[in-house]
Scaffold this active site. Sequence first.
Site, PDB file in Angstrom:
ATOM      1  N   ASP A  34      -8.117  -7.250   3.048  1.00 44.16           N
ATOM      2  CA  ASP A  34      -7.344  -6.087   3.502  1.00 44.16           C
ATOM      3  C   ASP A  34      -7.467  -5.994   5.018  1.00 44.16           C
ATOM      4  OD1 ASP A  34      -5.976  -3.764   3.810  1.00 44.16           O
ATOM      5  OD2 ASP A  34      -7.253  -2.543   2.539  1.00 44.16           O
ATOM      6  N   SER A  59      -1.865 -20.554  -1.143  1.00 45.22           N
ATOM      7  CA  SER A  59      -2.132 -21.979  -1.212  1.00 45.22           C
ATOM      8  C   SER A  59      -3.219 -22.262  -2.226  1.00 45.22           C
ATOM      9  CB  SER A  59      -2.603 -22.510   0.162  1.00 45.22           C
ATOM     10  OG  SER A  59      -1.809 -22.033   1.203  1.00 45.22           O
ATOM     11  N   GLU A  67       0.817  -1.215   0.000  1.00 40.54           N
ATOM     12  CA  GLU A  67       0.000   0.000   0.000  1.00 40.54           C
ATOM     13  C   GLU A  67       0.854   1.270   0.000  1.00 40.54           C
ATOM     14  OE1 GLU A  67      -3.123  -0.092   2.887  1.00 40.54           O
ATOM     15  OE2 GLU A  67      -3.953  -1.982   2.112  1.00 40.54           O
ATOM     16  N   ASP A  91      -4.396  -0.963   7.634  1.00 35.24           N
ATOM     17  CA  ASP A  91      -4.527   0.369   7.050  1.00 35.24           C
ATOM     18  C   ASP A  91      -3.388   1.252   7.533  1.00 35.24           C
ATOM     19  OD1 ASP A  91      -6.838  -0.078   5.593  1.00 35.24           O
ATOM     20  OD2 ASP A  91      -8.178   0.601   7.184  1.00 35.24           O
TER      21      ASP A  91
END
Length: 792
Positions: free
Chosen positions: A331, A253, A185, A334
């Site tokens: 996600d 995986s 990010e 942050d």
Amino acid sequence: MLRKFLLFLLVLIAIIPAAAWLFLRGSLPVYEGNLPLPGLADTVTVERDALGTVTLSAENRLDLARGLGFIHAQERFFEMDLMRRKAAGELAELFGAAALPVDRKARAYRMRTRAQSMLQKLPQDQLRLLEAYRDGVNTGLNNLKIKQFGYLLTQTSPRPWRSEDSLLIVLAMHITLQENSIDRELGLSMMHASLPESAYRFLTASGGEWDAPLDDSQFEWPPYPPASDIDLRSINRQTLSDNSFQELPAIGSNAFAVGGNLTNGSSLVANDMHLSLRVPGLWFRTRLVYPDPSHVNRKIDITGVSLPGNPVIVAGSNRHIAWGFTNSYGDFADWVRVKPDPNNPARYADHGEWKAIKVWQETLHVRDALDEKLEIHETEWGPILARDYDDIPLALVWTALQPDAVNLDIIELEQADNLEEAVKIAQRMGIPAQNFIAGSRNGDIAWTIAGRIPVRMGSYDANLPANWGQQTIGWSSWLAPADYPLVINPPEMRLWNGNSRMIDGTLLKKLGDGGYDLGARSQQIRDQLHVLNHAAPKDLLAIQLDDRALLLARWKQLLEETLQKTSPVAWRQEMQQALRDWDGHASPQSVAYRVVHGFRYAVMEHTLSAFAAIVKLDYPNFVLPRLSQIEHAVWELIKHRPLHLLPPGDDSWDDMLAACAQRVTEWLQAQPGGISARSWGEENTAAIQHPLSRALPTWITAWLDMPADQLPGDHHMPRVQTPNFGASLRFVVAPGEEENGYFQMPGGQSGHPLSPYYGSGHSDWVAGNASPFLPGPPQQTLYLHPTEIKPY
């Protein structure tokens, strides 16, 4: 005198290796006999089969934890130590200043302090389990006559195991599975700040034609940016760099399952976890047998893999349900833009208030050097660990740093006897968030997310840093299990995942996009599952071993078309000749696969270099982050061939493609034997090493490391394989029919090079042999007793 001296020298040369061998034998695990293990209530029986697979039988779960701790320590303590030190930022104590860069980054998370806090929040039964395991580990370690091999080489001594260390093992997996998404990010932020919005969205979109979600939803790739927004031909050619782009395999995986309607009985579950490969392997083949506390005269019998450092089975089957994991790539972190007080840098702004930055002092102990002091600054959101494109400090909010991020709820899967119960357990686990694919004895199958999911409030782009101190945005809580995405018994009774996007809409928004992998693997698995009318374990194993190059088929066609348009020069004829052995597979003997693989990479690298150059003009240290879906963007450019998005210095797209083909050909041809000797296996040769190999002479590493086998497979196919990355295990199992299942694991069971189980099973993994899932007949038996019994 000379003859006597030479004779003495020869004897000495013979004695030294023999003495070293005898010395090393003193640190071998105890495999047979009777040993006391303080704290046991009853005897624990430890059986090992020909591969070293351990079956532990006991009368209660606490005794099993203590016994498993003893066994883990004897076989793998050095590797357990490395994992806890990796999470805590303590490797320099063993390896000196060379490990400081890794330690500095890890110590900034303050994982040991957080693990100590998390430990206090665990339920009492889990805390007692960790304490029993801890005591078993330390007894097993102290029982060795000589320090383990790793400590002899590093000339250090092991530090006793603590209960918090087992939580550090889980946090180490958080780092392994999620840290790349977090760092990604920061690169996205630079791209967003430097590129036009249309270009940024074109390069970083979330999916397209290769998607293979369970709900069949399809994303349309955004249009390429117009010339009015960006014209790459205006860039100074000297600023181009062809070393920024990297396409590394996803830490993840494959997992897939079919329902009982395809097997005429139990469901089938397949799992192969893709991780860095080492000696010994990450996992430890384990079977646990003990009385079921909920049913009289019934046994819990669970087979799978444990992770040394923890007293639980991570993935496997308990005769009622079987389960596996893949990294979910949601996600789960942050970056928060922190506004410091211009008059007092020790404060930051938060909704109209100035709050004090907490400062923590950490000491990095360095072997053979002075200690290093590290000062860590933290906000209420998390530690300040980076700076944004405009030099604003950034604080990290991450699930792994939350007070209740880790628990041992996964242990409850041992006693789950139906799929609904297993799903509920998965959804409250304190592990790095994973895709959980499971099947039951009665033929049911399910997918959900295992692990914590944050609830975001307010409107902000979670892939870019945001200012939480001015608006009502951020994390409010954990998502309630009832709100987790869940699929049970889909109409076609097939489930699949290869780290790609699984869902769409509101549920996808809850998960977020942490860099989902390209769906080519998932699509290949899905399509093979759909052609099965009946499924047996061998059918699912065949899918795991599938090395067909479906993604590269269109690149081979593009290369052939490019060559046809090129004038008949020597390099063109050499490449055309090399393409003749194409068999559609990433097979070791194929020269054609290596050529097409190299061509694709060269085109992607060159095409993206101009975009990267624009960002580098603003931010010289910029490196392209992992752009998982970038195949879509590059292929759109090749398909439409917009002149304004052609890298500078190229007259046309045809010329650019030909130049890439020529560069690859000439590079391969310049090596010994020319291009005809450049097989895929030469590049994809196993380099599966012991952690200490790099610091040792070649004649020792040849003894420690696994053979340099030429391996099939590559990134975007079910058989993911690079020299030191790939399937850290493979299994296929039907709960209740475990005797028909398969299991493979690289690197072996034991960490001791003189153990009969060092490298055990590795050759089956290389060959893809269908090794049994269940342990074989016991070859050695050890009895751990609660009272002192003289060993024999």
